[in-house]
Design a protein around this motif. Structure first.
Motif, mmCIF file in Angstrom:
data_model
loop_
_atom_site.group_PDB
_atom_site.id
_atom_site.type_symbol
_atom_site.label_atom_id
_atom_site.label_comp_id
_atom_site.label_asym_id
_atom_site.label_seq_id
_atom_site.Cartn_x
_atom_site.Cartn_y
_atom_site.Cartn_z
ATOM 1 N N GLY A 177 0.609 -1.024 -0.010
ATOM 2 C CA GLY A 177 -0.021 0.058 0.047
ATOM 3 C C GLY A 177 0.992 1.320 0.043
ATOM 4 N N CYS A 178 1.396 1.483 1.163
ATOM 5 C CA CYS A 178 2.083 2.737 1.328
ATOM 6 C C CYS A 178 3.203 2.983 0.295
ATOM 7 N N VAL A 179 4.362 1.958 0.409
ATOM 8 C CA VAL A 179 5.176 2.118 -0.436
ATOM 9 C C VAL A 179 4.995 2.430 -2.047
ATOM 10 N N THR A 180 4.244 1.218 -2.357
ATOM 11 C CA THR A 180 3.915 1.296 -3.626
ATOM 12 C C THR A 180 3.049 2.558 -4.191
ATOM 13 N N ASP A 181 2.079 3.030 -3.425
ATOM 14 C CA ASP A 181 1.440 4.211 -3.830
ATOM 15 C C ASP A 181 2.526 5.455 -3.876
ATOM 16 N N ALA A 182 3.553 5.346 -3.005
ATOM 17 C CA ALA A 182 4.204 6.444 -3.028
ATOM 18 C C ALA A 182 5.428 6.468 -4.151
ATOM 19 N N ALA A 183 5.664 5.073 -4.707
ATOM 20 C CA ALA A 183 6.663 5.105 -5.739
ATOM 21 C C ALA A 183 5.712 5.538 -6.899
ATOM 22 N N ARG A 184 4.291 5.319 -7.124
ATOM 23 C CA ARG A 184 3.868 5.724 -8.130
ATOM 24 C C ARG A 184 3.467 7.046 -8.192
ATOM 25 N N SER A 185 3.394 7.805 -7.043
ATOM 26 C CA SER A 185 3.263 9.257 -7.156
ATOM 27 C C SER A 185 4.443 10.152 -7.095
ATOM 28 N N ASP A 186 5.389 9.952 -6.156
ATOM 29 C CA ASP A 186 6.551 10.929 -6.071
ATOM 30 C C ASP A 186 7.713 10.105 -5.704
ATOM 31 N N PRO A 187 8.947 10.056 -6.330
ATOM 32 C CA PRO A 187 10.111 9.371 -5.979
ATOM 33 C C PRO A 187 10.757 9.595 -4.933
ATOM 34 N N THR A 188 10.720 10.832 -4.572
ATOM 35 C CA THR A 188 11.078 11.390 -3.147
ATOM 36 C C THR A 188 10.602 10.687 -1.993
ATOM 37 N N ARG A 189 9.228 10.721 -2.091
ATOM 38 C CA ARG A 189 8.439 9.949 -0.826
ATOM 39 C C ARG A 189 8.534 8.568 -0.951
ATOM 40 N N ALA A 190 8.945 7.941 -2.271
ATOM 41 C CA ALA A 190 9.130 6.480 -2.428
ATOM 42 C C ALA A 190 10.313 6.101 -1.662
ATOM 43 N N GLU A 191 11.335 6.826 -1.684
ATOM 44 C CA GLU A 191 12.839 6.752 -1.032
ATOM 45 C C GLU A 191 12.607 6.836 0.346
ATOM 46 N N GLU A 192 11.667 7.723 1.051
ATOM 47 C CA GLU A 192 11.276 7.940 2.347
ATOM 48 C C GLU A 192 10.814 6.710 2.731
ATOM 49 N N LYS A 193 9.358 6.293 2.080
ATOM 50 C CA LYS A 193 8.782 4.989 2.484
ATOM 51 C C LYS A 193 9.778 3.838 2.574
ATOM 52 N N PHE A 194 10.546 3.720 1.563
ATOM 53 C CA PHE A 194 11.458 2.493 1.610
ATOM 54 C C PHE A 194 12.460 2.625 2.691
ATOM 55 N N ALA A 195 13.017 3.710 2.986
ATOM 56 C CA ALA A 195 13.929 3.726 4.146
ATOM 57 C C ALA A 195 13.403 3.421 5.396
ATOM 58 N N GLU A 196 12.005 4.036 5.660
ATOM 59 C CA GLU A 196 11.130 3.798 6.605
ATOM 60 C C GLU A 196 10.858 2.191 6.958
ATOM 61 N N PHE A 197 10.563 1.416 5.727
ATOM 62 C CA PHE A 197 10.558 -0.073 5.852
ATOM 63 C C PHE A 197 11.608 -0.624 6.030
ATOM 64 N N SER A 198 12.882 -0.109 5.402
ATOM 65 C CA SER A 198 13.945 -1.084 5.651
ATOM 66 C C SER A 198 14.390 -0.989 7.283
ATOM 67 N N ASP A 199 14.230 0.144 7.852
ATOM 68 C CA ASP A 199 14.469 0.361 9.350
ATOM 69 C C ASP A 199 13.714 -0.413 9.976
ATOM 70 N N THR A 200 12.162 -0.252 9.792
ATOM 71 C CA THR A 200 11.223 -1.345 10.429
ATOM 72 C C THR A 200 11.856 -2.835 10.233
ATOM 73 N N LEU A 201 12.135 -3.317 9.165
ATOM 74 C CA LEU A 201 12.294 -4.624 8.760
ATOM 75 C C LEU A 201 13.525 -5.204 9.705
ATOM 76 N N ARG A 202 14.619 -4.087 10.005
ATOM 77 C CA ARG A 202 15.895 -4.439 10.644
ATOM 78 C C ARG A 202 15.543 -4.391 12.037
ATOM 79 N N ARG A 203 14.752 -3.594 12.445
ATOM 80 C CA ARG A 203 14.361 -3.780 13.863
ATOM 81 C C ARG A 203 13.468 -5.179 14.159
ATOM 82 N N ALA A 204 12.741 -5.510 13.309
ATOM 83 C CA ALA A 204 12.040 -6.665 13.279
ATOM 84 C C ALA A 204 12.793 -7.929 13.199
ATOM 85 N N LEU A 205 13.975 -7.934 12.612
ATOM 86 C CA LEU A 205 14.801 -8.896 12.508
ATOM 87 C C LEU A 205 15.672 -9.139 13.720
ATOM 88 N N ARG A 206 15.597 -8.058 14.394
ATOM 89 C CA ARG A 206 16.321 -8.294 15.574
ATOM 90 C C ARG A 206 15.635 -8.794 16.950
#
Length: 110
Positions: free
Chosen positions: A80-109
């Motif tokens: 939802g969020c990352v895909t929508d951001a990628a479609r609408s605004d590359p800058t927002r997509a980068e922010e959402k991807f970074a947010e997702f990556s950080d969350t995934l790193r925390r979850a894997l710990r």
């Protein structure tokens, strides 16, 4: 005194139209309600002086159930969020991807 209903927010204070998990909200809430019941059951087990291994087994099951909810929310976020951001605004997509990556790193710990 009445308060205004909470408005969903994205990171950085941006208002969201709907959260990424909106389509699966009922499923996530049902799982969380089950987990809430599991936690109450664990508390009763401790109050009733149940066998340690039985309590630990239930704690492990509740933890796995929470992880499943987290994975579902992460999936919804990407779809939802990352895909929508990628479609609408590359800058927002980068922010959402970074947010997702950080969350995934925390979850894997976990």
């Amino acid at each position: 005194m009445t308060s205004a209903p909470a408005t969903p927010r994205h990171a950085h204070g941006q208002h969201a139209r709907t959260p990424g998990y909106a389509d699966h909200k009922a499923d996530h809430l049902a799982r969380l309600n089950k987990i809430e019941g599991q936690i109450r059951g664990i508390s009763r087990m401790v109050s009733d002086d149940r066998y340690c291994i039985d309590v630990l087994t239930q704690i492990s099951a509740a933890g796995r159930a929470l992880q499943e909810v987290a994975l579902g929310l992460l999936d919804d976020h990407v779809r939802g969020c990352v895909t929508d951001a990628a479609r609408s605004d590359p800058t927002r997509a980068e922010e959402k991807f970074a947010e997702f990556s950080d969350t995934l790193r925390r979850a894997l710990r976990l």
